[in-house]
Design a protein around this motif. Sequence first.
Motif, PDB file in Angstrom:
ATOM      1  N   GLY A  50      -8.456  -1.672  -6.686  1.00  0.00           N
ATOM      2  CA  GLY A  50      -8.206  -0.617  -7.669  1.00  0.00           C
ATOM      3  C   GLY A  50      -8.350  -1.116  -9.091  1.00  0.00           C
ATOM      4  N   ASN A  98       0.832  -1.202   0.000  1.00  0.00           N
ATOM      5  CA  ASN A  98       0.000   0.000   0.000  1.00  0.00           C
ATOM      6  C   ASN A  98       0.869   1.256   0.000  1.00  0.00           C
ATOM      7  OD1 ASN A  98      -2.088  -1.778   0.067  1.00  0.00           O
ATOM      8  ND2 ASN A  98      -2.727  -1.349   2.158  1.00  0.00           N
ATOM      9  N   GLN A 156      -4.444  -0.949  -1.513  1.00  0.00           N
ATOM     10  CA  GLN A 156      -4.302  -1.643  -2.792  1.00  0.00           C
ATOM     11  C   GLN A 156      -4.260  -3.166  -2.646  1.00  0.00           C
ATOM     12  OE1 GLN A 156      -4.088  -0.683  -6.029  1.00  0.00           O
ATOM     13  NE2 GLN A 156      -3.804  -2.817  -6.584  1.00  0.00           N
ATOM     14  N   GLU A 182      -5.724  -7.877  -5.211  1.00  0.00           N
ATOM     15  CA  GLU A 182      -5.401  -6.492  -5.535  1.00  0.00           C
ATOM     16  C   GLU A 182      -6.682  -5.733  -5.812  1.00  0.00           C
ATOM     17  OE1 GLU A 182      -2.456  -5.040  -5.404  1.00  0.00           O
ATOM     18  OE2 GLU A 182      -1.299  -6.843  -5.000  1.00  0.00           O
TER      19      GLU A 182
END
Lengths: 174, 174
Positions: free
Chosen positions: B57, A102, A109, B55
Amino acid sequence: MRRLVFALVAVEALAGVGADMAPASAQADGEAAPIFGVKMPPGYRDWRLISVAREEGNLNDLRAILGNDVAIRAYREGQLPYPDGTIIARLAWDYVPSEENNKVFGRRQSWVAGPPKNGVQFMVKDSGKYASTGGWGFAQFNDGKPADEAVHNTCFSCHEPAKARDFVFTRYAP
Amino acid sequence: MRRLVFALVAVEALAGVGADMAPASAQADGEAAPIFGVKMPPGYRDWRLISVAREEGNLNDLRAILGNDVAIRAYREGQLPYPDGTIIARLAWDYVPSEENNKVFGRRQSWVAGPPKNGVQFMVKDSGKYASTGGWGFAQFNDGKPADEAVHNTCFSCHEPAKARDFVFTRYAP
């Protein structure tokens, strides 16, 4: 197929990477789980990957589903029902943020596998022995010890909705 | 170590489970990725599991990190830096809800691996050849084809924060 596994182990041992690479889980003589009498299969942590998943809620984990050689072959060939000798293993770990990743991304993330969580589960195909539960024996081990009988009573009923795929939820991830 | 891999393949072939179990990815003669010249390692989908991750995003995937025999041995023995010959593979799949599982649980519960996503990435250790990037060569393949040079220019800089662990972020999941 069992002969193949032994052959592979022998080759590894000859090359000097046998004993020291065996994970702690590779114990053939552990305690059998209730109802189905399944023992923890030796060397399962070395099996090939079928797929990965994420469970929310109380489970809150990241998981990997591994298969022995019989399982992987059946998956890749689309063989249904799974042949006797198939073993599918479900490993799981705590779902933890990667502070390190992150920081690199500058935002939330990445989530990674923390310590092992929710035990290790197995489905073992033996169409004769386990005829009353779709041909599958089920087992869960927590810290290497079999979970209690109540836990094992829930396995088959939970897998029944996947009857069309021989009671196996997980699909192969290419 | 390379000799060991060949030996294992030979035993599998003798047992009649060689050709039909080879995944489509097991091609030794593919195109090399730019900058580092890494080709897609044959048979990587059969490698053992190092860990799993999620993950968020734009990536929005579930992933598995696999290692060849050299990698797995180094991980389990805590060997740093990783020895030459280490190859680490990062596979990833779309992060999709399992409608089937959610129905069983009666709530949003499970996320599973959808179609492959974000390519397949490799880190290859060769301390001589890749001396200027910490001893690692990097490669990404999308649908079996190498990603472009711009992508490969980002690899090492992104891994630099993990220098204390020889530029490898992923920890072994027991």
